[in-house]
Enzyme design. Structure first.
Site, PDB file in Angstrom:
ATOM      1  N   ARG A   1       3.194  -0.782 -10.540  1.00  0.00           N
ATOM      2  CA  ARG A   1       1.945  -1.276  -9.973  1.00  0.00           C
ATOM      3  C   ARG A   1       0.903  -1.545 -11.057  1.00  0.00           C
ATOM      4  NH1 ARG A   1      -0.854  -2.031  -5.496  1.00  0.00           N
ATOM      5  NH2 ARG A   1      -3.103  -1.892  -5.732  1.00  0.00           N
TER       6      ARG A   1
ATOM      7  N   ASP B   1       3.361   3.728  -5.764  1.00  0.00           N
ATOM      8  CA  ASP B   1       3.461   4.681  -4.661  1.00  0.00           C
ATOM      9  C   ASP B   1       3.457   3.985  -3.309  1.00  0.00           C
ATOM     10  OD1 ASP B   1       3.571   7.002  -6.078  1.00  0.00           O
ATOM     11  OD2 ASP B   1       1.410   7.316  -6.099  1.00  0.00           O
TER      12      ASP B   1
ATOM     13  N   MET C   1      -9.011   6.725   2.048  1.00  0.00           N
ATOM     14  CA  MET C   1      -8.536   5.505   1.384  1.00  0.00           C
ATOM     15  C   MET C   1      -7.110   5.116   1.736  1.00  0.00           C
ATOM     16  SD  MET C   1     -10.249   5.538  -2.387  1.00  0.00           S
ATOM     17  CE  MET C   1     -12.008   5.890  -2.618  1.00  0.00           C
TER      18      MET C   1
END
Length: 441
Positions: free
Chosen positions: A97, A121, A341
């Site tokens: 990422r 993740d 989040m």
């Protein structure tokens, strides 16, 4: 398959040194692409996500010289722009990422970039819109190919602009800053992230010749320059590791000293652990945590149940909420954990419930923890790590639990924690790596 086998319930003792900050490393290492001059970066954590990015930089043509265990010299003089079109790039870029962070520097210096949809993740939706909307404001044009999951970005001339971010994204802010430092004119970024990692990036860019003001606030002003030079930079210690070790000491009733923590950069992290009743003292720049038989969760002034939630800096980092949740299971008192989040980060609580913890998962974002005040120890079980932070939380739970635990999918843990098995053993932990097939989740 590699797994950790842990015999828990043993108090630990000793000193531990936190690694360099993973989240800072992904930004700082990407920034070496902004100059053709040498960049010396130290305190780089030796972990999978960072090493993958270093491999990606090498494949792009960056000359890399490792001069110490944690120190590298990078020289991005000869970058192979055509490498973007290769299947190898698609594989390397898609497996990490953090690879999104190379787009801003490449746009700034070469006017074009491409990136496969990055990995990382599986903790819920993690949008990249903020990055690309910012690039568009600076004059970039991008095309997303849904069939190949590939982003192609073109920016033959970046121009400064006023940018109001839709979210205070740390990586989004960093990427836009790196694109803006070589753009023509002035860029203003409002609702910018202001984490210490981003402050570190901006300070380093200024040493390279950038003109960034407002560092540490949510309003950054960047005057574009024509070129940047080389510099040297040292990473901060990883605040997530520091918080993890505070939680580890409390859960296992251990006396641990965390060395060289850069305490002034930890924000509210120490005070949040204090609200769980965890005692510690600052000795120089070390945090000393004494062995505690019990710790009691604070309440709000009116006596209502304490709520701990994540928020953009200087609020509490979401990366430590999993640790807070685990530590609360053995505290005296109750707490509501509100993970705002990411909607999947609390799903690991089923493993803690299997270990004997009393947790009510209210919804994907909230969990109520009923602390057991160490009157009932957690019990060891076999489990699988779903992501980096949950993995370390389960590792802490296993070290405090009675009996044997086995944690599978430890590659997730090793993406973010350097030599964790060896460092824990030096504190007295009974942990070893085993090769077993997982029986279940």
């Amino acid at each position: 398959m590699n797994a950790f086998e842990i015999i828990g319930g043993k108090p630990l003792k000793g000193e531990i040194i936190p690694q360099g900050a993973k989240n800072e490393a992904l930004q700082i290492l990407s920034a070496v692409l902004l100059t053709e001059e040498p960049m010396t970066i130290s305190n780089i954590p030796d972990i999978k996500d960072v090493n993958k990015l270093i491999d990606l930089l090498a494949a792009l043509g960056v000359k890399i010289d490792r001069i110490d265990k944690d120190t590298y010299v990078f020289e991005a003089k000869d970058i192979n722009i055509e490498y973007f079109q290769s299947s190898e790039f698609r594989e390397k870029g898609g497996g990490l990422r953090g690879s999104i962070m190379i787009v801003g520097p490449l746009l700034a210096r070469f006017g074009k970039a491409a990136i496969p949809k990055p990995g990382g993740d599986k903790i819920g939706r993690r949008r990249l819109d903020t990055h690309f909307l910012g690039f568009e404001k600076l004059g970039a044009k991008f095309v997303y190919d849904a069939s190949t999951h590939f982003f192609n970005v073109d920016a033959t001339e970046l121009k400064g602009n006023y940018i109001l971010l839709d979210e205070a994204s740390v990586t989004g802010t960093a990427n836009i800053v790196m694109a803006a430092v070589l753009a023509k004119g002035t860029t203003t970024i409002y609702n910018a992230a202001c984490e210490p990692y981003l402050q570190q990036l901006c300070k380093m860019l200024n040493r390279m010749g950038a003109k960034i003001s407002g560092i540490g606030s949510n309003l950054l002003t960047i005057e574009g320059v024509q070129r940047l030079g080389g510099t040297s930079h040292r990473m901060l210690p990883d605040m997530i590791e520091i918080g993890s070790f505070i939680g580890l000491a409390a859960m296992t009733g251990s006396e641990i000293t965390i060395k060289d923590v850069c305490f002034q950069e930890l924000g509210v992290i120490p005070s949040v652990f204090s609200r769980l009743g965890i005692q510690f003292e600052l000795r120089g720049d070390d945090i000393f945590i004494p062995a505690q038989d019990s710790y009691e969760i604070d309440t709000f002034i009116d006596g209502s149940i304490l709520t701990i939630s994540d928020a953009p800096w200087p609020g509490f980092t979401p990366d430590l909420l999993s640790i807070i949740l685990v530590v609360a299971t053995q505290a005296k008192g109750n707490v509501l954990i509100h993970q705002k989040m990411f909607e999947s980060r609390l799903f690991f609580v089923d493993k803690l419930i299997d270990m004997g913890a009393q947790i009510i998962l209210c919804d994907p974002h909230r969990a109520t923890v009923i602390g057991m005040n160490k009157s009932h120890s957690l019990r060891g079980i076999e489990m699988t790590s779903p992501d980096i932070r949950a993995g370390v939380s389960l590792l802490i739970a296993a070290l405090s639990a009675k009996g044997k635990s086995v944690i599978h999918n430890i590659e997730q843990i090793e993406r973010g924690y350097q030599d964790i098995e060896e460092r824990l053993r030096k504190l007295g932990a009974d942990i070893k790596r085993v090769d077993v097939e997982p029986r279940g989740h």
